[in-house]
Write a protein that holds these residues in place. Structure first.
Motif, PDB file in Angstrom:
ATOM      1  N   PHE A   3      14.013  29.338  -8.367  1.00  0.00           N
ATOM      2  CA  PHE A   3      13.172  28.174  -8.642  1.00  0.00           C
ATOM      3  C   PHE A   3      13.414  27.692 -10.062  1.00  0.00           C
ATOM      4  CE2 PHE A   3       9.190  28.374  -5.692  1.00  0.00           C
ATOM      5  CZ  PHE A   3      10.020  28.207  -4.597  1.00  0.00           C
ATOM      6  N   ALA A   4      13.267  26.391 -10.254  1.00  0.00           N
ATOM      7  CA  ALA A   4      13.177  25.838 -11.594  1.00  0.00           C
ATOM      8  C   ALA A   4      11.698  25.764 -11.952  1.00  0.00           C
ATOM      9  CB  ALA A   4      13.805  24.448 -11.645  1.00  0.00           C
ATOM     10  N   LEU A   5      11.344  26.188 -13.159  1.00  0.00           N
ATOM     11  CA  LEU A   5       9.955  26.224 -13.595  1.00  0.00           C
ATOM     12  C   LEU A   5       9.663  25.048 -14.519  1.00  0.00           C
ATOM     13  CD1 LEU A   5       9.579  30.016 -14.513  1.00  0.00           C
ATOM     14  CD2 LEU A   5       8.957  28.897 -12.367  1.00  0.00           C
ATOM     15  N   VAL A   6       8.528  24.395 -14.304  1.00  0.00           N
ATOM     16  CA  VAL A   6       8.077  23.310 -15.173  1.00  0.00           C
ATOM     17  C   VAL A   6       6.632  23.581 -15.544  1.00  0.00           C
ATOM     18  CG1 VAL A   6       7.660  20.831 -15.402  1.00  0.00           C
ATOM     19  CG2 VAL A   6       9.640  21.640 -14.091  1.00  0.00           C
ATOM     20  N   GLY A   7       6.361  23.736 -16.835  1.00  0.00           N
ATOM     21  CA  GLY A   7       5.003  23.950 -17.302  1.00  0.00           C
ATOM     22  C   GLY A   7       4.455  22.674 -17.917  1.00  0.00           C
ATOM     23  N   VAL A   8       3.226  22.293 -17.538  1.00  0.00           N
ATOM     24  CA  VAL A   8       2.611  21.061 -18.024  1.00  0.00           C
ATOM     25  C   VAL A   8       1.338  21.414 -18.786  1.00  0.00           C
ATOM     26  CG1 VAL A   8       1.749  18.780 -17.389  1.00  0.00           C
ATOM     27  CG2 VAL A   8       3.474  19.891 -15.962  1.00  0.00           C
ATOM     28  N   GLY A   9       1.251  20.967 -20.031  1.00  0.00           N
ATOM     29  CA  GLY A   9       0.077  21.253 -20.833  1.00  0.00           C
ATOM     30  C   GLY A   9       0.055  22.684 -21.345  1.00  0.00           C
ATOM     31  N   GLU A  10      -1.004  23.020 -22.073  1.00  0.00           N
ATOM     32  CA  GLU A  10      -1.085  24.346 -22.694  1.00  0.00           C
ATOM     33  C   GLU A  10      -1.107  25.468 -21.666  1.00  0.00           C
ATOM     34  OE1 GLU A  10      -3.938  26.938 -25.732  1.00  0.00           O
ATOM     35  OE2 GLU A  10      -4.531  24.920 -25.103  1.00  0.00           O
ATOM     36  N   THR A  11      -1.984  25.360 -20.671  1.00  0.00           N
ATOM     37  CA  THR A  11      -2.086  26.423 -19.682  1.00  0.00           C
ATOM     38  C   THR A  11      -0.816  26.544 -18.856  1.00  0.00           C
ATOM     39  OG1 THR A  11      -4.499  26.202 -19.522  1.00  0.00           O
ATOM     40  CG2 THR A  11      -3.373  27.247 -17.673  1.00  0.00           C
ATOM     41  N   GLY A  12      -0.279  25.424 -18.402  1.00  0.00           N
ATOM     42  CA  GLY A  12       0.955  25.458 -17.619  1.00  0.00           C
ATOM     43  C   GLY A  12       2.111  26.044 -18.399  1.00  0.00           C
ATOM     44  N   SER A  13       2.200  25.708 -19.677  1.00  0.00           N
ATOM     45  CA  SER A  13       3.267  26.240 -20.522  1.00  0.00           C
ATOM     46  C   SER A  13       3.133  27.737 -20.704  1.00  0.00           C
ATOM     47  CB  SER A  13       3.259  25.543 -21.888  1.00  0.00           C
ATOM     48  OG  SER A  13       3.490  24.153 -21.755  1.00  0.00           O
ATOM     49  N   ARG A  14       1.897  28.217 -20.867  1.00  0.00           N
ATOM     50  CA  ARG A  14       1.689  29.660 -21.032  1.00  0.00           C
ATOM     51  C   ARG A  14       1.982  30.406 -19.747  1.00  0.00           C
ATOM     52  NH1 ARG A  14      -3.883  28.831 -22.901  1.00  0.00           N
ATOM     53  NH2 ARG A  14      -4.321  30.819 -21.902  1.00  0.00           N
ATOM     54  N   ILE A  15       1.683  29.803 -18.605  1.00  0.00           N
ATOM     55  CA  ILE A  15       2.023  30.446 -17.335  1.00  0.00           C
ATOM     56  C   ILE A  15       3.535  30.631 -17.240  1.00  0.00           C
ATOM     57  CG2 ILE A  15       2.110  30.114 -14.838  1.00  0.00           C
ATOM     58  CD1 ILE A  15      -0.622  28.758 -15.026  1.00  0.00           C
ATOM     59  N   VAL A  16       4.291  29.597 -17.549  1.00  0.00           N
ATOM     60  CA  VAL A  16       5.749  29.696 -17.515  1.00  0.00           C
ATOM     61  C   VAL A  16       6.235  30.750 -18.497  1.00  0.00           C
ATOM     62  CG1 VAL A  16       7.903  28.477 -18.069  1.00  0.00           C
ATOM     63  CG2 VAL A  16       6.143  27.344 -16.685  1.00  0.00           C
ATOM     64  N   ASP A  17       5.652  30.779 -19.696  1.00  0.00           N
ATOM     65  CA  ASP A  17       6.058  31.744 -20.711  1.00  0.00           C
ATOM     66  C   ASP A  17       5.825  33.175 -20.229  1.00  0.00           C
ATOM     67  OD1 ASP A  17       7.085  31.885 -23.476  1.00  0.00           O
ATOM     68  OD2 ASP A  17       5.193  32.897 -23.907  1.00  0.00           O
ATOM     69  N   HIS A  18       4.702  33.424 -19.579  1.00  0.00           N
ATOM     70  CA  HIS A  18       4.402  34.766 -19.079  1.00  0.00           C
ATOM     71  C   HIS A  18       5.298  35.135 -17.895  1.00  0.00           C
ATOM     72  CE1 HIS A  18       0.953  36.429 -21.303  1.00  0.00           C
ATOM     73  NE2 HIS A  18       0.643  35.167 -21.538  1.00  0.00           N
ATOM     74  N   VAL A  19       5.617  34.180 -17.046  1.00  0.00           N
ATOM     75  CA  VAL A  19       6.544  34.466 -15.943  1.00  0.00           C
ATOM     76  C   VAL A  19       7.898  34.891 -16.497  1.00  0.00           C
ATOM     77  CG1 VAL A  19       7.885  33.416 -14.077  1.00  0.00           C
ATOM     78  CG2 VAL A  19       5.431  33.009 -14.209  1.00  0.00           C
ATOM     79  N   LEU A  20       8.379  34.182 -17.502  1.00  0.00           N
ATOM     80  CA  LEU A  20       9.662  34.549 -18.113  1.00  0.00           C
ATOM     81  C   LEU A  20       9.583  35.932 -18.763  1.00  0.00           C
ATOM     82  CD1 LEU A  20      10.684  31.154 -19.787  1.00  0.00           C
ATOM     83  CD2 LEU A  20      11.515  32.110 -17.629  1.00  0.00           C
ATOM     84  N   ALA A  21       8.434  36.260 -19.344  1.00  0.00           N
ATOM     85  CA  ALA A  21       8.267  37.573 -19.970  1.00  0.00           C
ATOM     86  C   ALA A  21       8.290  38.685 -18.922  1.00  0.00           C
ATOM     87  CB  ALA A  21       6.954  37.610 -20.751  1.00  0.00           C
ATOM     88  N   VAL A  22       7.597  38.485 -17.795  1.00  0.00           N
ATOM     89  CA  VAL A  22       7.604  39.488 -16.723  1.00  0.00           C
ATOM     90  C   VAL A  22       9.012  39.657 -16.164  1.00  0.00           C
ATOM     91  CG1 VAL A  22       6.748  40.023 -14.411  1.00  0.00           C
ATOM     92  CG2 VAL A  22       5.182  39.124 -16.134  1.00  0.00           C
ATOM     93  N   GLU A  23       9.722  38.562 -16.003  1.00  0.00           N
ATOM     94  CA  GLU A  23      11.100  38.651 -15.515  1.00  0.00           C
ATOM     95  C   GLU A  23      11.952  39.485 -16.461  1.00  0.00           C
ATOM     96  OE1 GLU A  23      11.936  34.635 -12.916  1.00  0.00           O
ATOM     97  OE2 GLU A  23      12.144  34.495 -15.087  1.00  0.00           O
ATOM     98  N   ALA A  24      11.806  39.256 -17.763  1.00  0.00           N
ATOM     99  CA  ALA A  24      12.601  39.992 -18.744  1.00  0.00           C
ATOM    100  C   ALA A  24      12.252  41.475 -18.760  1.00  0.00           C
ATOM    101  CB  ALA A  24      12.394  39.382 -20.131  1.00  0.00           C
ATOM    102  N   GLU A  25      10.972  41.796 -18.601  1.00  0.00           N
ATOM    103  CA  GLU A  25      10.531  43.188 -18.660  1.00  0.00           C
ATOM    104  C   GLU A  25      10.898  43.972 -17.404  1.00  0.00           C
ATOM    105  OE1 GLU A  25       6.367  43.052 -19.377  1.00  0.00           O
ATOM    106  OE2 GLU A  25       6.574  41.897 -21.243  1.00  0.00           O
ATOM    107  N   THR A  26      10.876  43.317 -16.252  1.00  0.00           N
ATOM    108  CA  THR A  26      11.096  44.026 -14.991  1.00  0.00           C
ATOM    109  C   THR A  26      12.525  43.935 -14.475  1.00  0.00           C
ATOM    110  OG1 THR A  26      10.461  42.089 -13.661  1.00  0.00           O
ATOM    111  CG2 THR A  26       8.698  43.608 -14.322  1.00  0.00           C
ATOM    112  N   GLY A  27      13.306  43.010 -15.012  1.00  0.00           N
ATOM    113  CA  GLY A  27      14.651  42.816 -14.491  1.00  0.00           C
ATOM    114  C   GLY A  27      14.671  42.046 -13.181  1.00  0.00           C
ATOM    115  N   ARG A  28      13.539  41.568 -12.753  1.00  0.00           N
ATOM    116  CA  ARG A  28      13.442  40.775 -11.529  1.00  0.00           C
ATOM    117  C   ARG A  28      13.305  39.314 -11.930  1.00  0.00           C
ATOM    118  NH1 ARG A  28       8.910  43.007  -7.725  1.00  0.00           N
ATOM    119  NH2 ARG A  28      10.395  42.406  -6.107  1.00  0.00           N
ATOM    120  N   THR A  29      14.031  38.450 -11.271  1.00  0.00           N
ATOM    121  CA  THR A  29      13.979  37.057 -11.681  1.00  0.00           C
ATOM    122  C   THR A  29      14.121  36.127 -10.491  1.00  0.00           C
ATOM    123  OG1 THR A  29      15.005  35.355 -13.086  1.00  0.00           O
ATOM    124  CG2 THR A  29      16.468  37.029 -12.136  1.00  0.00           C
ATOM    125  N   PHE A  30      13.426  35.012 -10.555  1.00  0.00           N
ATOM    126  CA  PHE A  30      13.623  33.952  -9.584  1.00  0.00           C
ATOM    127  C   PHE A  30      13.864  32.616 -10.288  1.00  0.00           C
ATOM    128  CE2 PHE A  30       9.163  33.713 -10.543  1.00  0.00           C
ATOM    129  CZ  PHE A  30       8.827  32.371 -10.469  1.00  0.00           C
TER     130      PHE A  30
END
Length: 384
Positions: A3-30
């Motif tokens: 998937f391509a991720l698009v974050g809108v506004g403060e909350t949306g941007s933080r959601i995207v940021d945390h998804v990228l962090a989980v991907e980096a920590e777990t080695g799992r990515t979409f």
């Protein structure tokens, strides 16, 4: 899937940021790092750790109603500002390899002017521009955020839900009820990101392992096809060390060895875990019997993915949801010491939080109207 991720506004941007962090920590990515975040402001957001500078862009930074602190107005103004900047927004989208992705996930906090207003416009534009499905990830405001946030969210639901292929819903009232709109809510968003990655990255880890019933992008797309609102449940348990040999595990998966014996415990554990996921605190509380479809993803070491437990759990879920539209898949993870179950419920129609939110919006608008009427009726200081 990808998937391509698009974050809108403060909350949306933080959601995207945390998804990228989980991907980096777990080695799992979409997402494979394909992400953009946008904000209506004069200043680039700086409190994101995983989103690079070239993945951030501003909307309306030259508009007179936009300040360094954001937009000075409501969702209608956010819509106008966003539509004015559509040429720049399309150029920003060109940096994402969307045509190589299985879909687009747009995350937004629906209680804010930017999330509800700009989020609606971006979902509509992405749908009109690309053939790939566009999914929304909408965060509902907590009660403590006030009546105007409820009004914004109600309007966003009316515009985004019909425009998106489906809306994954996250309720802040459920996960952090006392958080104001200015609180970061990172723990709750991290919990959401864990569930999103577990669901959408299924099959991406230990890709060399052949799953008996692998999850792929078509399973998720088919599950979300009815549209409407979607909720995610999740449960996990630690596994004890297993002494089965590689040959014994291979014989089990090939059907040569019966998985009764010690695997009975695994079967019961799998069924129990799926039930826990379905009955857990969902991303948005709902009656799962109102779901049109569901998808079960079981992740863990291959020896723990009991076929009998999986089928038993699937039958139980069919009874609970009163639908045969139950898809299920394995996500083998050789190095994992945990067993995880994630359940996706699509097109849920019995969602009490949505009803409460809409009533809060109506009450707020009535109160505001009455207050304005009273102010207009007050006499001036000359007594007229």
């Amino acid at each position: 899937m990808e998937f391509a991720l698009v974050g809108v506004g403060e909350t949306g941007s933080r959601i995207v940021d945390h998804v990228l962090a989980v991907e980096a920590e777990t080695g799992r990515t979409f997402s494979h790092g394909n992400a953009l975040v946008c904000e209506i402001s004069q200043t680039i957001p700086e409190d994101l750790e995983m989103v690079s500078d070239d993945q951030r862009f501003l909307i309306g930074d030259t508009h007179q109603a936009v300040t360094e602190h954001g937009i000075d107005g409501g969702p209608d103004l956010a819509v106008d500002v966003t539509r004015t900047d559509l040429p720049e927004i399309h150029r920003a989208f060109d940096s994402l390899p969307i045509h190589e992705c299985d879909g687009i996930l747009v995350a937004a906090g629906l209680g804010s002017a930017t999330g509800s207003g700009a989020g609606s416009v971006l979902v509509e534009e992405l749908q009109a521009t690309y053939d790939e499905p566009v999914y929304a990830l909408g965060a509902l405001p907590a009660e403590s955020e006030g009546g105007q946030a409820a009004v914004n969210a109600s309007r966003a639901l009316r515009s985004i839900v019909p425009a998106a292929d489906s809306m994954l819903t996250f309720d802040r009232e459920t996960w952090q009820p006392h958080a104001g709109s200015d609180e970061r809510n990172d723990d709750a968003i991290r919990t959401l990101a864990d569930r999103i990655v577990t669901l959408f990255a299924a099959g991406e880890l230990d890709a060399s392992t052949v799953a008996e019933n692998a999850v792929d992008s078509s399973d998720i797309i088919r599950t979300l096809a009815p549209g409407g609102l979607a909720a995610i449940g999740h449960a996990t348990t630690e596994l004890e060390a297993n002494s089965d040999t590689i040959l014994a595990r291979l014989l089990t998966w090939l059907g040569v060895r019966d998985d009764s014996g010690t695997q009975t415990t695994d079967a019961a554990k799998v069924k129990s875990l799926v039930r826990q996921a379905a009955n857990s605190r969902l991303t948005v509380p709902c009656d799962i019997a109102s779901a049109e479809r569901a998808l079960v993803v079981l992740s863990g070491p291959p020896h723990a993915l009991s076929r009998r437990g999986f089928e038993s759990a699937r039958q139980w879920l069919e009874q609970e949801t009163d639908t045969v539209e139950i898809l299920a898949g394995d996500d083998p993870r050789n190095q994992s010491s945990t067993l995880e179950a994630v359940v996706l419920f699509s097109n849920v129609t019995d969602v009490p939080r949505i009803d409460a939110l809409q009533q809060r919006a109506v009450d707020h608008q009535e109160t505001t109207t009455n207050e304005r009427s009273e102010e207009a009726e007050e006499p001036n200081h000359y007594g007229t």
